[in-house]
Design an enzyme around this catalytic site. Structure first.
Site, PDB file in Angstrom:
ATOM      1  N   HIS A   7       0.832  -1.207   0.000  1.00 51.44           N
ATOM      2  CA  HIS A   7       0.000   0.000   0.000  1.00 51.44           C
ATOM      3  C   HIS A   7       0.867   1.258   0.000  1.00 51.44           C
ATOM      4  CE1 HIS A   7      -3.034   2.717   2.196  1.00 51.44           C
ATOM      5  NE2 HIS A   7      -3.542   2.492   0.989  1.00 51.44           N
ATOM      6  N   GLU A  34       0.393  -0.523  -4.694  1.00 46.35           N
ATOM      7  CA  GLU A  34      -0.751   0.366  -4.862  1.00 46.35           C
ATOM      8  C   GLU A  34      -0.217   1.771  -4.735  1.00 46.35           C
ATOM      9  OE1 GLU A  34      -4.191   2.829  -3.230  1.00 46.35           O
ATOM     10  OE2 GLU A  34      -2.174   2.557  -2.473  1.00 46.35           O
ATOM     11  N   ASP A  36      -1.325   6.290  -5.446  1.00 42.63           N
ATOM     12  CA  ASP A  36      -2.411   7.258  -5.655  1.00 42.63           C
ATOM     13  C   ASP A  36      -1.955   8.344  -6.623  1.00 42.63           C
ATOM     14  OD1 ASP A  36      -4.150   6.330  -3.293  1.00 42.63           O
ATOM     15  OD2 ASP A  36      -2.197   6.699  -2.364  1.00 42.63           O
ATOM     16  N   HIS A  49      -1.026  10.973  -2.222  1.00 44.29           N
ATOM     17  CA  HIS A  49      -2.346  10.555  -1.734  1.00 44.29           C
ATOM     18  C   HIS A  49      -3.323  11.712  -1.559  1.00 44.29           C
ATOM     19  CE1 HIS A  49      -5.369   9.526   1.320  1.00 44.29           C
ATOM     20  NE2 HIS A  49      -5.342   8.327   0.759  1.00 44.29           N
ATOM     21  N   GLU A 108      -4.513   4.110  -8.184  1.00 42.26           N
ATOM     22  CA  GLU A 108      -5.787   4.649  -7.684  1.00 42.26           C
ATOM     23  C   GLU A 108      -5.943   6.096  -8.140  1.00 42.26           C
ATOM     24  OE1 GLU A 108      -6.597   4.760  -3.406  1.00 42.26           O
ATOM     25  OE2 GLU A 108      -8.353   6.002  -3.851  1.00 42.26           O
TER      26      GLU A 108
HETATM   27  O1  G3P Z   1      -6.586   1.493  -2.775  1.00 46.92           O
HETATM   28  C1  G3P Z   1      -6.863   1.137  -1.464  1.00 46.92           C
HETATM   29  C2  G3P Z   1      -6.717   2.277  -0.506  1.00 46.92           C
HETATM   30  O2  G3P Z   1      -5.505   2.907  -0.756  1.00 46.92           O
HETATM   31  C3  G3P Z   1      -7.848   3.270  -0.592  1.00 46.92           C
HETATM   32  O3  G3P Z   1      -7.828   4.229   0.420  1.00 46.92           O
HETATM   33  O4  G3P Z   1      -7.303   6.414   1.394  1.00 46.92           O
HETATM   34  O5  G3P Z   1      -5.601   4.635   1.474  1.00 46.92           O
HETATM   35  O6  G3P Z   1      -6.149   5.748  -0.680  1.00 46.92           O
HETATM   36  P1  G3P Z   1      -6.666   5.289   0.655  1.00 46.92           P
HETATM   37 CA    CA Z   2      -4.874   4.574  -2.197  1.00 48.04          CA
END
Ligand code: G3P
Ligand code: CA
Length: 243
Positions: A7, A34, A36, A49, A108
């Site tokens: 993450h 993952e 953002d 993020h 994301e």
């Molecule tokens: O993609 C899963 C997760 O990252 C979604 O929430 O706020 O951590 O971007 P967040």
């Molecule tokens: Ca995310």
């Protein structure tokens, strides 16, 4: 076997969404990362993020109000100053680095607060430039944006992000045209995960950091978990498979 996605790279131990964090996920043999993305004032895709710079960088204000050059001048080492100065990567930088490995990349789209006109097109264009159609999964809490992605690029998988309980989420995903869901791990029971996967919808819950939760999801063959601690998850999975 359950895949392990780091993450924001390996956000539990490294500055989130930075190259050093993605390299750590690769080092510990995660299956994917993952990250953002948001758009800068000059229309570049950056890996960060929040819509604002304050929490994770030395900058202030909105990402959308700064150029890539301005954002690149900031330090994103955040709560891990021991790693030295870390820059906010562009998506292009991450994709270029990923030429040297086989990591799955879950991008994301952070387009629920600001719609970032053209973000979908730009991400898809970059995926195609790198021929990453089969190793990128696009996800978003903005489901209209995911439908748009599927229309523009049906060859790229999309994952439907949600954090509230949904009845029969596989039906919802199917209606959108998606074949995976990325729920908060708290809102999906074992039976929901199993039924989703029996119905052809892969489930990749986030953010799974506790050993107990990891073991639960491994034991039901959940498609993947998204975790801040990929090293710990890989070790647990290895332990399970050697039993
Ligand atoms: O993609 C899963 C997760 O990252 C979604 O929430 O706020 O951590 O971007 P967040
Ligand atoms: Ca995310």
């Amino acid at each position: 076997m359950t895949n392990i996605f780091g993450h924001r790279g390996a956000a539990g131990t490294h500055p989130e969404n930075t190259m050093i964090s993605f390299m750590e996920a690769e080092r510990v043999l995660a299956d994917g990362i993952e990250l953002d993305v948001q758009l800068t004032r000059d229309g570049e895709i950056v890996v960060i993020h929040d819509e604002t710079l304050e929490r994770t960088t030395t900058g202030t204000g909105f990402v959308k109000d700064h150029t890539l050059k301005e954002i690149r001048s900031l330090d994103a080492s955040y709560k891990f100053p021991d790693y030295g100065v870390c820059k906010v990567p562009s998506l292009d930088e991450v994709f270029n680095w990923a030429l040297s490995n086989y990591l799955i990349i879950n991008v994301e789209l952070k387009n629920s607060v600001f719609p970032y006109d053209g973000l979908e097109e730009k991400v898809i264009q970059l995926v195609r430039t790198y021929h990453y159609e089969k190793r990128v999964i696009i996800s978003s809490f903005n489901h209209k944006s995911l439908v748009k992605c599927l229309k523009l690029a049906p060859e790229i998988e999309v994952g439907v992000l949600f954090h509230e309980k949904k009845k029969n989420p596989w039906e919802y995903a199917r209606k959108l045209g998606a074949n995976s869901i990325h729920p908060n791990y708290r809102v999906v029971s074992n039976s929901t995960i199993i039924k989703s996967q029996e119905n052809g919808i892969a489930v990749r819950p986030y953010t799974v950091n506790k050993s107990k939760e990891m073991e639960r999801l491994f034991s039901i063959n959940c498609a993947a978990i998204i975790t801040d601690y990929p090293e710990k998850a890989v070790a647990l999975r290895n332990k399970k498979s050697s039993r």
